[in-house]
Design an enzyme around this catalytic site. Structure first.
Site, mmCIF file in Angstrom:
data_model
loop_
_atom_site.group_PDB
_atom_site.id
_atom_site.type_symbol
_atom_site.label_atom_id
_atom_site.label_comp_id
_atom_site.label_asym_id
_atom_site.label_seq_id
_atom_site.Cartn_x
_atom_site.Cartn_y
_atom_site.Cartn_z
ATOM 1 N N GLU A 111 0.840 -1.190 0.000
ATOM 2 C CA GLU A 111 0.000 0.000 0.000
ATOM 3 C C GLU A 111 0.878 1.244 0.000
ATOM 4 O O GLU A 111 2.008 1.223 0.487
ATOM 5 C CB GLU A 111 -0.905 -0.009 1.243
ATOM 6 C CG GLU A 111 -1.906 1.134 1.280
ATOM 7 C CD GLU A 111 -2.986 0.952 2.345
ATOM 8 O OE1 GLU A 111 -3.900 1.793 2.398
ATOM 9 O OE2 GLU A 111 -2.906 -0.033 3.109
ATOM 10 N N ASN A 132 -12.263 -1.585 -1.242
ATOM 11 C CA ASN A 132 -11.570 -2.150 -0.087
ATOM 12 C C ASN A 132 -12.307 -1.754 1.181
ATOM 13 O O ASN A 132 -12.657 -0.574 1.359
ATOM 14 C CB ASN A 132 -10.129 -1.621 -0.024
ATOM 15 C CG ASN A 132 -9.474 -1.935 1.315
ATOM 16 O OD1 ASN A 132 -9.063 -3.065 1.566
ATOM 17 N ND2 ASN A 132 -9.402 -0.933 2.187
ATOM 18 N N GLU A 133 -12.535 -2.712 2.038
ATOM 19 C CA GLU A 133 -13.172 -2.461 3.330
ATOM 20 C C GLU A 133 -14.345 -1.494 3.174
ATOM 21 O O GLU A 133 -14.417 -0.439 3.818
ATOM 22 C CB GLU A 133 -12.148 -1.961 4.351
ATOM 23 C CG GLU A 133 -11.109 -3.032 4.674
ATOM 24 C CD GLU A 133 -10.177 -2.661 5.828
ATOM 25 O OE1 GLU A 133 -10.281 -1.538 6.360
ATOM 26 O OE2 GLU A 133 -9.350 -3.521 6.196
ATOM 27 N N TYR A 159 -6.692 -9.349 11.485
ATOM 28 C CA TYR A 159 -5.351 -9.136 12.019
ATOM 29 C C TYR A 159 -5.226 -9.793 13.387
ATOM 30 O O TYR A 159 -6.177 -9.792 14.188
ATOM 31 C CB TYR A 159 -5.055 -7.641 12.143
ATOM 32 C CG TYR A 159 -4.818 -6.964 10.813
ATOM 33 C CD1 TYR A 159 -3.554 -6.947 10.234
ATOM 34 C CD2 TYR A 159 -5.867 -6.353 10.124
ATOM 35 C CE1 TYR A 159 -3.335 -6.332 9.010
ATOM 36 C CE2 TYR A 159 -5.657 -5.739 8.903
ATOM 37 C CZ TYR A 159 -4.382 -5.736 8.347
ATOM 38 O OH TYR A 159 -4.165 -5.134 7.126
ATOM 39 N N GLU A 174 -5.942 -9.427 3.552
ATOM 40 C CA GLU A 174 -5.192 -8.718 4.596
ATOM 41 C C GLU A 174 -5.159 -9.595 5.839
ATOM 42 O O GLU A 174 -6.209 -9.951 6.381
ATOM 43 C CB GLU A 174 -5.808 -7.355 4.928
ATOM 44 C CG GLU A 174 -5.626 -6.311 3.845
ATOM 45 C CD GLU A 174 -6.047 -4.909 4.271
ATOM 46 O OE1 GLU A 174 -5.961 -4.601 5.483
ATOM 47 O OE2 GLU A 174 -6.462 -4.135 3.388
ATOM 48 N N GLN A 191 2.161 -6.128 5.699
ATOM 49 C CA GLN A 191 2.407 -5.812 4.305
ATOM 50 C C GLN A 191 3.827 -6.225 3.945
ATOM 51 O O GLN A 191 4.566 -6.686 4.801
ATOM 52 C CB GLN A 191 2.174 -4.335 4.052
ATOM 53 C CG GLN A 191 0.719 -3.928 4.190
ATOM 54 C CD GLN A 191 0.464 -2.485 3.766
ATOM 55 O OE1 GLN A 191 1.237 -1.837 3.075
ATOM 56 N NE2 GLN A 191 -0.650 -1.957 4.226
#
Length: 515
Positions: free
Chosen positions: A48, A195-196, A264, A319, A368
């Site tokens: 990103e 995204n999201e 996450y 992610e 990432q």
């Protein structure tokens, strides 16, 4: 008599404990069994426009004194090719839904600068754009995965982007690409539609986003999707099962190839802990969150199975990884963190989960790649270090496009206070040459665990392996000591008849090769 009875009772209790203390893993290695393939795209990454991920990470510019090819660091290219990076997601993340791709093409001195509102409020000069990213993917041998702007973009903008990068025919966008120095299209396959969307991508409801997805998906290709675009819907935040249910119910299967999931390994969003100076209690909490991925994948897959029993639609975990407090003295918006053996534990266990669910999980993107969150590479000027996570990904690349070999794990526990977690994680595969690889992780930071591997369905004549471990789970590679943690030969596996006895060190990752 009483003393004798007490002694015998104690003896049997001890014997029972000794039996329970050994993990048993049954590996169903029959060559004739029909099992799914572990997609190489499970071993993909994410880049990103965030902190020093792109600039000073991948990209230093073609005038840099750091050896580069078209501005991309040569040492980064070599390391990622050795790791066998499968695909790379770009330009975000939250940044994707504020990114207008035409700002990042054409002569660099004419590209407009913008403010990166999500990550530090820094100026983005757009010197790294579509051409630079896709040319970099060619250098890496990685498939590009582009996240389109749905939050602040338009259907026309995304449709134009598809034509710019993939169209063979003469049209305004292919003409623009040629004017910018690229005659042959890159033929980008993977596209994220926003995204999201539930958060930074627009704070949408799943019902609203479903309709937006249908609209964008329709105009990216034709009725029969002749250009074979793989369209990925913005999926759920962790355990938002209603999001997955709504999308699967409302989006026709002819318009979608994949649905995303983000999770996450985090202790608490308000207290993420130090990346290096964490306690065992914080380590335990992180691993508990990481292992929760198995529950998430299982439950989201079950919802998808209701609407798609033939598993045509892929679950794309684009992610995942550990998220901690930033390193002291660094910009909080840059998400720069060190990478310890805790991260190796997250990587090994999570990849085992994805491997074992490869019938539905067909891409995953570690967040990432460089200098951001659970990075595989850290850079500082002309210096570069490979993290423990890098080495896990490199060790595990033997599973890419191999056939899943089912494993049944009966694990001993990692105990802390009144809580416990399975200490051992495993997955296995058979490659095109018939070689079987077994990846094992012991998350217990204090205890060696003995494992009895039962090999069901095939006889092997030899075993060797590679080990990643260190003296402390808090250890990491630094710019002063970049080689502190790296794989070594593993000598703790002994082949005996139709089984292998393994002694797995504390907080370690092992990949065995059976021939």
């Amino acid at each position: 008599m009483k003393l004798k009875a007490i002694f015998l009772f104690a003896f049997f209790i001890c014997c029972g404990y000794a039996v329970q203390a050994q993990t048993t893993i049954t590996v169903s290695a029959d060559d004739k069994a029909v099992n799914p393939t572990i997609s190489k795209y499970i071993y993909s990454h994410f880049a990103e426009h965030l902190g020093h991920g792109i600039y000073e990470g991948f990209y230093v510019g073609d005038t840099s004194h750091i050896p580069n090819t078209y501005g991309i660091r040569n040492d980064v290219i070599a390391a990622l090719k050795k790791m066998k990076i499968a695909a790379l997601r770009w330009p975000g993340g939250c940044f994707a839904d504020t990114y207008h791709w035409k700002d990042g093409v054409g002569p660099k001195d004419k590209r407009p600068a913008i403010i990166n509102k999500w990550w530090g409020g820094t100026v983005e000069d757009n010197s790294f754009g579509t051409n630079e990213f896709l040319n970099m993917c060619e250098l890496l041998g990685a498939e590009p995965y582009i996240s389109g702007n749905v939050g602040s973009g338009s259907v026309q903008e995304l449709s134009d982007w598809v034509n710019y990068v993939s169209s063979d025919s003469k049209n305004p966008m292919s003409d623009l690409r040629k004017a910018n120095g690229r005659d042959k299209p890159w033929k980008v396959k993977f596209w994220g539609i926003g995204n999201e969307a539930w958060g930074c991508g627009g704070n949408m409801t799943p019902e609203y986003y479903s309709n937006e997805f249908r609209k964008y998906s329709t105009f990216m290709t034709n009725w029969s999707n002749d250009n074979r675009i793989f369209r990925v819907a913005s999926g759920a935040n962790s355990d938002d099962y209603n999001w997955t249910e709504t999308l699967m119910k409302n989006i026709p299967q002819s318009l979608i190839e994949g649905i995303a999931l983000h999770h996450y390994a985090i202790i608490d969003w308000g207290h993420k802990s130090s990346a290096t100076k964490y306690t065992e209690r914080e380590y335990f909490a992180t691993m508990k969150s990481a292992l929760y991925m198995d529950t998430l994948v299982t439950r989201h897959s079950a919802i998808m199975d209701k609407y798609d029993p033939k598993k045509k639609i892929a679950l794309i975990v684009d992610e995942w990884g550990g998220w901690y407090d930033v390193e002291p003295g660094t910009n909080p918006g840059f998400l720069y963190q060190q990478n310890t053996m805790r991260d190796a534990m997250i990587a090994g266990t999570t990849l085992n989960i994805f491997n074992n669910h490869c019938d539905r999980v067909r891409m995953a993107n570690l967040a990432q790649c460089i200098n951001v969150l659970q990075a595989v590479i850290l850079t500082k000027g002309d210096k570069m270090i490979l993290t423990p996570t890098y080495y896990v990904m490199e060790m595990y690349n033997v599973h890419q496009n191999a056939t899943l070999v089912p494993v049944a794990v009966k694990s001993d526990d990692y105990v802390l206070g009144n809580e416990k977690l399975p200490a051992i994680s495993a997955s296995a595969s058979r490659d095109k040459d018939g070689v079987v690889h077994i990846s094992l992780v012991n998350i217990d930071p204090d205890h060696v665990h003995k494992i009895a591997l039962n090999l069901d369905g095939k006889t092997f004549t030899g075993v060797n392996g590679r080990l990643l471990a260190s003296a402390s789970v808090n250890d990491y590679n630094s710019f002063d000591n970049p080689g502190k943690i790296q794989p070594v030969e593993f000598k703790g596996a002994v082949l005996k008849g139709n089984g292998i006895n393994v002694t797995l060190p504390s907080a370690s990752v092992v990949v065995l090769t059976l021939k």
